[in-house]
Design an enzyme around this catalytic site. Structure first.
Site, mmCIF file in Angstrom:
data_model
loop_
_atom_site.group_PDB
_atom_site.id
_atom_site.type_symbol
_atom_site.label_atom_id
_atom_site.label_comp_id
_atom_site.label_asym_id
_atom_site.label_seq_id
_atom_site.Cartn_x
_atom_site.Cartn_y
_atom_site.Cartn_z
ATOM 1 N N ASP A 1 0.828 -1.203 0.000
ATOM 2 C CA ASP A 1 0.000 0.000 0.000
ATOM 3 C C ASP A 1 0.868 1.260 0.000
ATOM 4 O OD1 ASP A 1 -2.019 1.812 0.377
ATOM 5 O OD2 ASP A 1 -2.848 0.846 2.158
ATOM 6 N N GLY B 1 -4.996 3.572 -8.035
ATOM 7 C CA GLY B 1 -5.181 3.821 -9.461
ATOM 8 C C GLY B 1 -4.296 4.923 -10.020
ATOM 9 N N GLU B 2 -3.359 5.418 -9.208
ATOM 10 C CA GLU B 2 -2.536 6.545 -9.655
ATOM 11 C C GLU B 2 -1.675 6.163 -10.870
ATOM 12 O OE1 GLU B 2 -0.499 7.911 -6.123
ATOM 13 O OE2 GLU B 2 -2.333 8.777 -5.326
ATOM 14 N N ASP C 1 -10.459 4.376 -1.306
ATOM 15 C CA ASP C 1 -11.075 3.323 -0.484
ATOM 16 C C ASP C 1 -12.592 3.287 -0.638
ATOM 17 O OD1 ASP C 1 -8.499 3.206 0.358
ATOM 18 O OD2 ASP C 1 -8.959 3.314 2.503
HETATM 19 C C1 GLA Z 1 -5.407 2.336 2.793
HETATM 20 C C2 GLA Z 1 -5.941 1.216 1.917
HETATM 21 C C3 GLA Z 1 -6.985 0.445 2.683
HETATM 22 C C4 GLA Z 1 -6.359 -0.114 3.959
HETATM 23 C C5 GLA Z 1 -5.765 1.010 4.786
HETATM 24 C C6 GLA Z 1 -4.956 0.494 5.957
HETATM 25 O O1 GLA Z 1 -6.385 3.273 3.092
HETATM 26 O O2 GLA Z 1 -6.457 1.722 0.718
HETATM 27 O O3 GLA Z 1 -7.511 -0.606 1.892
HETATM 28 O O4 GLA Z 1 -5.385 -1.059 3.615
HETATM 29 O O5 GLA Z 1 -4.890 1.802 4.008
HETATM 30 O O6 GLA Z 1 -4.349 1.504 6.678
#
Ligand code: GLA
Length: 516
Positions: free
Chosen positions: A277, A316-317, A337
Site C-alpha cells: 500500500d 489507481g494513480e 477506499d
Molecule cells: C489504505 C488502503 C486500505 C487499507 C488502509 C490500511 O487506506 O487503501 O484498503 O489497507 O490503508 O491503513
C-alpha cells in the site's frame, strides 16, 4: 495579539499575519488506532506564506500562500496524480488556533475524500521545542533505480483472488484471535469451499524492527508463524500487508529500505499474499519511481521461492493498469477506499471502472476494492448489486465482514455459487457497460461479461423506483437462436425469451442472467 487592544485594527492585521508564523498541529484518531497528525510549518513575510504542509505520510511545499488579516489561504500540488491534484486550504486565525477547510480545485480527490469542501479541521500552535517530525523521516535514502523494465508474469491468480480481509470491518482491531476465529468461520460457513481461500491481515499488525532490521509484530500478533500454520491447517492461505514507504497508511512500520528482508520474513512465516500500500511512499519516491518501487518488491517476493500473490494498492494513480502487471502485480486497486455505502460502492463499481477492462486478464486484475457485503451500511438488495457488479467486473472477491456472525441473508449473497462462477470464469474477461439511460446517478444500466461459454448479463437499476428493463440478446453479443437463460439470483431458468427479455428491476437492485 495583545497590541490589538492598544493600537486598533491596523496593528491587529499585522499581528495576525506574524502570529501565523510557526508550527501548527492537528491530531485526529485514525481508523488504525494511531493518531493521524497533520502539521503546518508557516514562514510569513509581508502578506506571503511559505513553508510545508505535512500529513504523517508526506510533506508538500506550500504554494500561493497569502495572509490577509486573520484570514489566510494556500495551495498544494500533488504530482502523483495525472493531471496534478491541486488542493486549496483556507483558514482563519484565532489566537493560538485556526480551523482549516480543504477544497480540491483540480484533479481527483484523495482516498476517502468527497468533491466538496472538507473540514474544518482544528490546528493548534505547538511550541518551538516540539520537533516537526516530517522532514528527516521524509528524506529518501535509496539508490537511483535503473530504467524501468517490465518483468514477466508470475503465473498465479489465473482467476481473480477470493478470500477475506480484515480492514473493512476491523481496521486497527484485528488480532491473532479474531483471524483464527474468522478462518474457523470461513470453513464452517462453506466460504472456503466456495473459493474464499485467502485470509488476509491488513494494516496494524506491525511492530518495530529488531536490532538487525527485521520486522516484528506488535502485541496483537504474538506469533505469526504459528498463526500462518493454523490458517494453513484449515486448508486456507494467509495474506499480509505493508507499504513501500517508511510508514503504512495507519502509521505503522513500512518496508522502505527493508524490501528483501521483509519478503524473506513473510515467506519464512508462511505468507501467500501481500497487499503493498503506497501511502507514505510518496514522501520518499518521485512519481517516476513508483513502478520501480513496486517492481522491487515483486522481485524480492519471487526471490523467496514462495508463491505469493502480489496486490498493488496505490489507488489507481499514474494509470496503473498500463504497468501494474509489468511491475509484477497480480492485481491493483483502481480507486480510493470503498466504504459501506451505496454511494461509495456504486460510484466505484459503475463509474470508475469503465475503460479499464483492457488491462484485466488471467494473472492480472483490476481491483475496485474489497467487499462491504454484510457490514450493515447497505440493504440486501444493494449488497446483491455489489456482488453481481464485482463478479461482472472480474474483480477480486475479498469479503470484509465478521464471518463469525454472518446471517443467512449475507451468506446467500456471498455464497451464490452461480454468481461466483461468473467472477471466476476461465476466460478472465472483465465485463463492460452496454448502455445506460436516465438521469446521472439514477441510471438503468445493462452490463455484459463474455464467458468461456455464453455471456453474463447484469440489468442494474440505480434509480429510486423499481423499473422495467429490457435486454435484447443481440446487444450483448449472444448469437444463438434460442438461447438458454438462467436467472442467477432466483436460480430459475427463463423461458419464452427467444430474442429479448423484459423484467422489473428493484431500485438499487439487479437482475443477473447467464445466457448461452
Ligand atoms: C489504505 C488502503 C486500505 C487499507 C488502509 C490500511 O487506506 O487503501 O484498503 O489497507 O490503508 O491503513
Amino acid at each position: 495579539m495583545r497590541r490589538l487592544v492598544l493600537c486598533g485594527l491596523w496593528f491587529a492585521t499585522i499581528a495576525g499575519a506574524a502570529d501565523l508564523a510557526g508550527t501548527w498541529r492537528s491530531e485526529m484518531q485514525g481508523r488504525g488506532g494511531q493518531p493521524n497528525i497533520t502539521t503546518c510549518v508557516f514562514k510569513v513575510e509581508g502578506n506571503k506564506i511559505t513553508g510545508t504542509y505535512a500529513t504523517a505520510q508526506r510533506a508538500f511545499p506550500i504554494e500561493n500562500g497569502a495572509v490577509d488579516g486573520v484570514a489566510f489561504s494556500f495551495q498544494t500540488s500533488d504530482g502523483f496524480q495525472t493531471p496534478p491534484r491541486i488542493t486549496e486550504y483556507k483558514g482563519t486565525l484565532n489566537g493560538d488556533q485556526f480551523e482549516l477547510t480543504t477544497v480540491i480545485l483540480a484533479g481527483a480527490p484523495p482516498r476517502g475524500f468527497g468533491r466538496g469542501p472538507q473540514g474544518p479541521r482544528a490546528f493548534k500552535k505547538v511550541s518551538a521545542d516540539v520537533v516537526f517530525h516530517a522532514p528527516p523521516e521524509l528524506t529518501p535514502t535509496h539508490k537511483a533505480f535503473p530504467p524501468y523494465q517490465p518483468i514477466s508474469p508470475n503465473s498465479y491468480a489465473k482467476t481473480p483472488p477470493m478470500g477475506w480481509n480484515s480492514w473493512n470491518k476491523f481496521a486497527g482491531r484485528v488480532d491473532d484471535k479474531s483471524v483464527r476465529e474468522m478462518a474457523d468461520a470461513i470453513v464452517s460457513s462453506g466460504m472456503r469451499d466456495a473459493g474464499y481461500v485467502y485470509v488476509n491481515i491488513d494494516d496494524t499488525w506491525e511492530g518495530q524492527r529488531d536490532k538487525d532490521g527485521n520486522i516484528t509484530t506488535n502485541e496483537k500478533f504474538p506469533e505469526m508463524k504459528a498463526l500462518a500454520d493454523y490458517i494453513h491447517s484449515k486448508g486456507l492461505k494467509i495474506g499480509i500487508y505493508s507499504s513501500p514507504g517508511r510508514k503504512t497508511c495507519a502509521g505503522y512500520e513500512g518496508s522502505y529500505g527493508h524490501e528483501e528482508q521483509d519478503a524473506k520474513t513473510w515467506a519464512a512465516w508462511g505468507f501467500d499474499y501481500l497487499k503493498y500500500d503506497w501511502c507514505s511512499a510518496t514522501a520518499v519516491y518521485r512519481p517516476d519511481e513508483m513502478k520501480a518501487a513496486y517492481e522491487k518488491m515483486a522481485v524480492a517476493l519471487r526471490a523467496t521461492g514462495r508463491p505469493i500473490i502480489y496486490s498493488l494498492c496505490q489507488y489507481g494513480e499514474l494509470n496503473v493498469g498500463e504497468w501494474g502487471a509489468g511491475a509484477g502485480g497480480n492485481l491493483w486497486r483502481t480507486t480510493g477506499d470503498i466504504n459501506d455505502s451505496w454511494r461509495s460502492m456504486s460510484t466505484i463499481g459503475f463509474d470508475q471502472q469503465i475503460g479499464r477492462e483492457i488491462y484485466a486478464g488471467p494473472g492480472h486484475w483490476n481491483d475496485p476494492d474489497m467487499l462491504e457485503i454484510g457490514n450493515g451500511g447497505m440493504t440486501t438488495t444493494e449488497y446483491r448489486t455489489h456482488m453481481s457488479l464485482w463478479s461482472i467486473l472480474a474483480a477480486p472477491l475479498l469479503a470484509g465482514h465478521d464471518v463469525r456472525t454472518m446471517p443467512d441473508f449475507t451468506r446467500d449473497i456471498l455464497l451464490n455459487t452461480e454468481v461466483i462462477a461468473i467472477d471466476q470464469d476461465d476466460a478472465g474477461k472483465q465485463g463492460t457497460r452496454v448502455r445506460k439511460e436516465g438521469p446521472e446517478g439514477q441510471t438503468l444500466e445493462v452490463w455484459k461479461k463474455p464467458l468461456s461459454k455464453g455471456v453474463a448479463v447484469g440489468l442494474f437499476n440505480r434509480g429510486p423506483e423499481a423499473a422495467p428493463m429490457t435486454v435484447k440478446w443481440s446487444e450483448v453479443g449472444v448469437t444463438s437462436a434460442n438461447p438458454k437463460i438462467r436467472d442467477l439470483w432466483t436460480h430459475r431458468d427463463i423461458t419464452n425469451a427467444a430474442t429479448e427479455y423484459t423484467v422489473n428491476v428493484p431500485s438499487h437492485g439487479v437482475v443477473m442472467l447467464r445466457v448461452e
